[in-house]
Design a protein around this motif. Structure first.
Motif, PDB file in Angstrom:
ATOM      1  N   TYR A 171       0.827  -1.207   0.000  1.00  0.00           N
ATOM      2  CA  TYR A 171       0.000   0.000   0.000  1.00  0.00           C
ATOM      3  C   TYR A 171       0.857   1.251   0.000  1.00  0.00           C
ATOM      4  O   TYR A 171       0.519   2.244  -0.670  1.00  0.00           O
ATOM      5  CB  TYR A 171      -0.960   0.001   1.190  1.00  0.00           C
ATOM      6  CG  TYR A 171      -2.180   0.846   0.919  1.00  0.00           C
ATOM      7  CD1 TYR A 171      -3.233   0.332   0.179  1.00  0.00           C
ATOM      8  CD2 TYR A 171      -2.261   2.159   1.358  1.00  0.00           C
ATOM      9  CE1 TYR A 171      -4.352   1.116  -0.105  1.00  0.00           C
ATOM     10  CE2 TYR A 171      -3.367   2.938   1.082  1.00  0.00           C
ATOM     11  CZ  TYR A 171      -4.411   2.414   0.349  1.00  0.00           C
ATOM     12  OH  TYR A 171      -5.498   3.198   0.050  1.00  0.00           O
ATOM     13  N   ARG A 172       1.963   1.231   0.744  1.00  0.00           N
ATOM     14  CA  ARG A 172       2.874   2.376   0.720  1.00  0.00           C
ATOM     15  C   ARG A 172       3.388   2.616  -0.694  1.00  0.00           C
ATOM     16  O   ARG A 172       3.465   3.765  -1.155  1.00  0.00           O
ATOM     17  CB  ARG A 172       4.035   2.123   1.685  1.00  0.00           C
ATOM     18  CG  ARG A 172       3.667   2.245   3.151  1.00  0.00           C
ATOM     19  CD  ARG A 172       4.727   1.625   4.044  1.00  0.00           C
ATOM     20  NE  ARG A 172       5.992   2.312   3.930  1.00  0.00           N
ATOM     21  CZ  ARG A 172       6.396   3.296   4.741  1.00  0.00           C
ATOM     22  NH1 ARG A 172       5.618   3.702   5.722  1.00  0.00           N
ATOM     23  NH2 ARG A 172       7.572   3.854   4.587  1.00  0.00           N
ATOM     24  N   SER A 173       3.737   1.555  -1.397  1.00  0.00           N
ATOM     25  CA  SER A 173       4.223   1.692  -2.769  1.00  0.00           C
ATOM     26  C   SER A 173       3.144   2.236  -3.687  1.00  0.00           C
ATOM     27  O   SER A 173       3.422   3.042  -4.585  1.00  0.00           O
ATOM     28  CB  SER A 173       4.715   0.334  -3.284  1.00  0.00           C
ATOM     29  OG  SER A 173       5.817  -0.122  -2.529  1.00  0.00           O
ATOM     30  N   LEU A 174       1.894   1.797  -3.469  1.00  0.00           N
ATOM     31  CA  LEU A 174       0.781   2.283  -4.285  1.00  0.00           C
ATOM     32  C   LEU A 174       0.591   3.779  -4.101  1.00  0.00           C
ATOM     33  O   LEU A 174       0.423   4.529  -5.076  1.00  0.00           O
ATOM     34  CB  LEU A 174      -0.489   1.525  -3.902  1.00  0.00           C
ATOM     35  CG  LEU A 174      -1.777   1.898  -4.639  1.00  0.00           C
ATOM     36  CD1 LEU A 174      -1.633   1.660  -6.137  1.00  0.00           C
ATOM     37  CD2 LEU A 174      -2.953   1.103  -4.076  1.00  0.00           C
ATOM     38  N   LEU A 175       0.637   4.246  -2.867  1.00  0.00           N
ATOM     39  CA  LEU A 175       0.507   5.679  -2.611  1.00  0.00           C
ATOM     40  C   LEU A 175       1.657   6.458  -3.234  1.00  0.00           C
ATOM     41  O   LEU A 175       1.459   7.499  -3.880  1.00  0.00           O
ATOM     42  CB  LEU A 175       0.461   5.939  -1.108  1.00  0.00           C
ATOM     43  CG  LEU A 175      -0.759   5.423  -0.346  1.00  0.00           C
ATOM     44  CD1 LEU A 175      -0.598   5.699   1.155  1.00  0.00           C
ATOM     45  CD2 LEU A 175      -2.040   6.052  -0.854  1.00  0.00           C
ATOM     46  N   GLN A 176       2.871   5.974  -3.059  1.00  0.00           N
ATOM     47  CA  GLN A 176       4.044   6.674  -3.575  1.00  0.00           C
ATOM     48  C   GLN A 176       4.038   6.738  -5.093  1.00  0.00           C
ATOM     49  O   GLN A 176       4.476   7.734  -5.682  1.00  0.00           O
ATOM     50  CB  GLN A 176       5.314   5.987  -3.070  1.00  0.00           C
ATOM     51  CG  GLN A 176       5.526   6.149  -1.563  1.00  0.00           C
ATOM     52  CD  GLN A 176       6.585   5.207  -1.018  1.00  0.00           C
ATOM     53  OE1 GLN A 176       7.201   4.443  -1.752  1.00  0.00           O
ATOM     54  NE2 GLN A 176       6.785   5.250   0.295  1.00  0.00           N
ATOM     55  N   ALA A 177       3.508   5.695  -5.740  1.00  0.00           N
ATOM     56  CA  ALA A 177       3.488   5.663  -7.202  1.00  0.00           C
ATOM     57  C   ALA A 177       2.628   6.770  -7.789  1.00  0.00           C
ATOM     58  O   ALA A 177       2.819   7.165  -8.947  1.00  0.00           O
ATOM     59  CB  ALA A 177       2.985   4.299  -7.688  1.00  0.00           C
ATOM     60  N   HIS A 178       1.702   7.287  -7.017  1.00  0.00           N
ATOM     61  CA  HIS A 178       0.780   8.309  -7.523  1.00  0.00           C
ATOM     62  C   HIS A 178       0.904   9.633  -6.785  1.00  0.00           C
ATOM     63  O   HIS A 178      -0.003  10.470  -6.856  1.00  0.00           O
ATOM     64  CB  HIS A 178      -0.649   7.788  -7.457  1.00  0.00           C
ATOM     65  CG  HIS A 178      -0.887   6.575  -8.303  1.00  0.00           C
ATOM     66  ND1 HIS A 178      -1.052   6.646  -9.670  1.00  0.00           N
ATOM     67  CD2 HIS A 178      -0.930   5.254  -7.983  1.00  0.00           C
ATOM     68  CE1 HIS A 178      -1.216   5.432 -10.154  1.00  0.00           C
ATOM     69  NE2 HIS A 178      -1.145   4.570  -9.156  1.00  0.00           N
ATOM     70  N   GLY A 179       2.015   9.829  -6.082  1.00  0.00           N
ATOM     71  CA  GLY A 179       2.216  11.091  -5.376  1.00  0.00           C
ATOM     72  C   GLY A 179       1.201  11.324  -4.287  1.00  0.00           C
ATOM     73  O   GLY A 179       0.820  12.467  -4.015  1.00  0.00           O
ATOM     74  N   CYS A 180       0.750  10.262  -3.652  1.00  0.00           N
ATOM     75  CA  CYS A 180      -0.267  10.375  -2.604  1.00  0.00           C
ATOM     76  C   CYS A 180       0.388  10.264  -1.237  1.00  0.00           C
ATOM     77  O   CYS A 180       0.338   9.214  -0.592  1.00  0.00           O
ATOM     78  CB  CYS A 180      -1.318   9.281  -2.774  1.00  0.00           C
ATOM     79  SG  CYS A 180      -2.323   9.444  -4.252  1.00  0.00           S
ATOM     80  N   GLU A 181       1.024  11.330  -0.814  1.00  0.00           N
ATOM     81  CA  GLU A 181       1.594  11.325   0.515  1.00  0.00           C
ATOM     82  C   GLU A 181       0.464  11.269   1.546  1.00  0.00           C
ATOM     83  O   GLU A 181      -0.656  11.668   1.284  1.00  0.00           O
ATOM     84  CB  GLU A 181       2.451  12.584   0.754  1.00  0.00           C
ATOM     85  CG  GLU A 181       3.800  12.559   0.039  1.00  0.00           C
ATOM     86  CD  GLU A 181       3.696  12.764  -1.463  1.00  0.00           C
ATOM     87  OE1 GLU A 181       2.632  13.206  -1.921  1.00  0.00           O
ATOM     88  OE2 GLU A 181       4.677  12.476  -2.170  1.00  0.00           O
ATOM     89  N   GLN A 182       0.785  10.768   2.735  1.00  0.00           N
ATOM     90  CA  GLN A 182      -0.228  10.692   3.792  1.00  0.00           C
ATOM     91  C   GLN A 182      -0.795  12.082   4.036  1.00  0.00           C
ATOM     92  O   GLN A 182      -0.065  13.038   4.223  1.00  0.00           O
ATOM     93  CB  GLN A 182       0.407  10.159   5.078  1.00  0.00           C
ATOM     94  CG  GLN A 182      -0.578   9.947   6.204  1.00  0.00           C
ATOM     95  CD  GLN A 182      -1.190   8.564   6.203  1.00  0.00           C
ATOM     96  OE1 GLN A 182      -0.619   7.658   5.617  1.00  0.00           O
ATOM     97  NE2 GLN A 182      -2.325   8.401   6.864  1.00  0.00           N
TER      98      GLN A 182
END
Length: 469
Positions: A171-182
């Protein structure tokens, strides 16, 4: 097609239970029991005594809140297997109806576009980034066969130490792949489930029936998981995190079945079977608290989100612009002094032709400032925020190119380097006696880090292959 009856009931009960305040610091429970605070205090390697005490109080308040909720579980424990199979069949029928509607030309049910989908990924991130945490306390009971189904489920949530299969890493990789920081703009409701999972993970020894019950509810396959994976793929977003849960949570031999079997076995071993089942049901109902999946999806509004994105940046950019450029008779700094006035600022940029709605984003001067390399605002907005702005600008553009699915993009990639396999370290033959030393690195805040991954591999090898007594 509508969601299943279970999902609608869960969404309704969650809405009745929790009414998030627009102020992210609002405490609906009093006494400092903010879900986001509990979440932050527990999602560390070693929570201190005060944090653990506060988390226990929070867990107790939430368990008390479940007493007012209806429960779909059958009254007799022996009927649970039939209930699970019927529920899985109902989800399958509903999903087939969804697919038929889509094949007949119906639009997506969940996500209006990529920005909507990425917004969903951000809003559920507090839960997904502690995936499996509710089972952590079971690991220390590796000598007790009653906990074996829960421990095996936890190890699978951790990918048995393989980073490519560790759910939090995925999930961390999925967020990072789309510029979705917490995001720090989420409401308290978005942290409820994550806080509950962490609280159970650290206090499971005291709430054993509740832990079994929560696991039973969480591991059942919901309709929204299937539709989410389908529509993410359509929008060019990797659905693997979600499709993985579809497969491992299956009702035949996966986590859903293991959860039912675990409850029945533990109830048979508990001194008072009826007490166990009663407490287990309360743990099951914890799954209905906080922001529901359907509620999160339905709360997205593109107009409001683009205003929120600009308002968030206003606090940092209001003194960073020169005064030579005026939009609607005001300098940019003057516009940014009032974050609540972003709707008017956007309207002024439209009127001044800085933004051309309904056309490709590249036609707009404002977009080129934030997206083009060398643009004066390049790097100000992350990937998710730019997707929101792009889709808002392009709303109404009839000739927009079709977004290729994620799987279509993957088939078209050439020459992508494979990740080299990491050599597996053989577990020493004497390690059975040292499994207790591996429990700490398997905690929710640590298992996805290199030491935790290595500890998980060693623990899994020993636990799966040796006779544990």
């Amino acid at each position: 097609m509508q969601a299943t009856l279970e999902e609608m009931q869960a969404a309704a009960s969650a809405s009745r239970r929790y009414h998030p305040n627009s102020d992210p610091h609002h405490d609906p429970h009093g006494a400092g029991l903010l879900p986001a605070r509990i979440y932050a205090q527990l999602n560390v390697a070693e929570p201190d005594a005060a944090a653990l005490a506060q988390a226990r109080r929070y867990l107790v308040t939430q368990l008390e809140a479940t007493q007012a909720l209806p429960c779909e579980l059958p009254p007799a424990g022996q009927d649970m297997a039939a209930w699970m199979q019927a529920r899985a069949a109902q989800v399958g029928v509903a999903y087939e109806a969804y697919l038929q509607e889509r094949r007949a030309g119906a639009p997506r049910q969940y996500f209006s576009g990529r920005a909507h989908a990425l917004n969903f990924l951000l809003r559920v991130a507090p839960t997904k980034l502690v995936d499996g945490a509710w089972l952590y306390s079971a690991v220390k009971h590796w000598r007790d066969p009653v906990f074996r189904p829960l421990i095996l489920t936890y190890l699978e949530e951790l990918g048995d130490g393989e980073v490519a299969m560790n759910h939090v890493s995925l999930y961390r990789s999925l967020l990072q792949a789309h510029g979705c920081e917490q995001a720090d703009w989420l409401s308290q409701a978005h942290y409820v489930q994550g806080a509950l999972q962490l609280a159970l993970g650290w206090h499971g020894d005291e709430f054993i029936p509740e832990m079994f019950g929560f696991n039973l509810g969480y591991e059942q396959l919901p309709l929204h998981l299937l539709i989410t994976a389908y529509e993410l793929n359509e929008l060019g977003i990797d659905p693997y995190y979600f499709t993985l849960h579809v497969t491992i949570d299956n009702a035949a031999s996966g986590h859903a079945r293991k959860a039912v079997d675990a409850v029945l076995e533990a109830a048979a071993q508990w001194p008072d079977r009826e007490e166990f089942l009663q407490r287990m049901r309360r743990g099951y109902l914890l799954n209905e608290l906080g922001a529901s999946t359907l509620g999160v999806i339905g709360s997205f509004d593109l107009d409001q989100e683009v205003q929120r994105v600009l308002a968030d940046k206003a606090a940092f950019g209001r003194m960073m612009h020169s005064d030579y450029c005026r939009i609607g008779g005001k300098t940019v700094n003057q516009w940014l002094e009032r974050p609540e006035g972003m709707r008017d600022f956007l309207a002024a940029m439209e009127q001044g032709k800085w933004i051309l709605r309904g056309e490709p984003a590249g036609h707009s001067r404002f977009w080129r400032l934030i997206d083009a390399p060398g643009g004066e605002m390049f790097g100000v907005f992350n990937g998710y925020e730019k997707q929101v702005i792009r889709e808002w600008i392009e709303t109404g553009w009839d000739d927009a190119p079709r977004q290729p699915s994620f799987r279509a993009q993957a088939r078209g990639r050439q020459g992508v380097a494979e990740q080299p396999e990491q050599p597996h370290q053989e577990a020493p033959s004497h390690l059975d006696a040292g499994l207790d030393a591996l429990v700490a690195p398997l905690s929710p805040a640590c298992h996805h880090l290199p030491p935790g991954l290595e500890a998980t591999r060693l623990f899994s090898q020993c636990y799966r292959t040796r006779c544990i007594v």
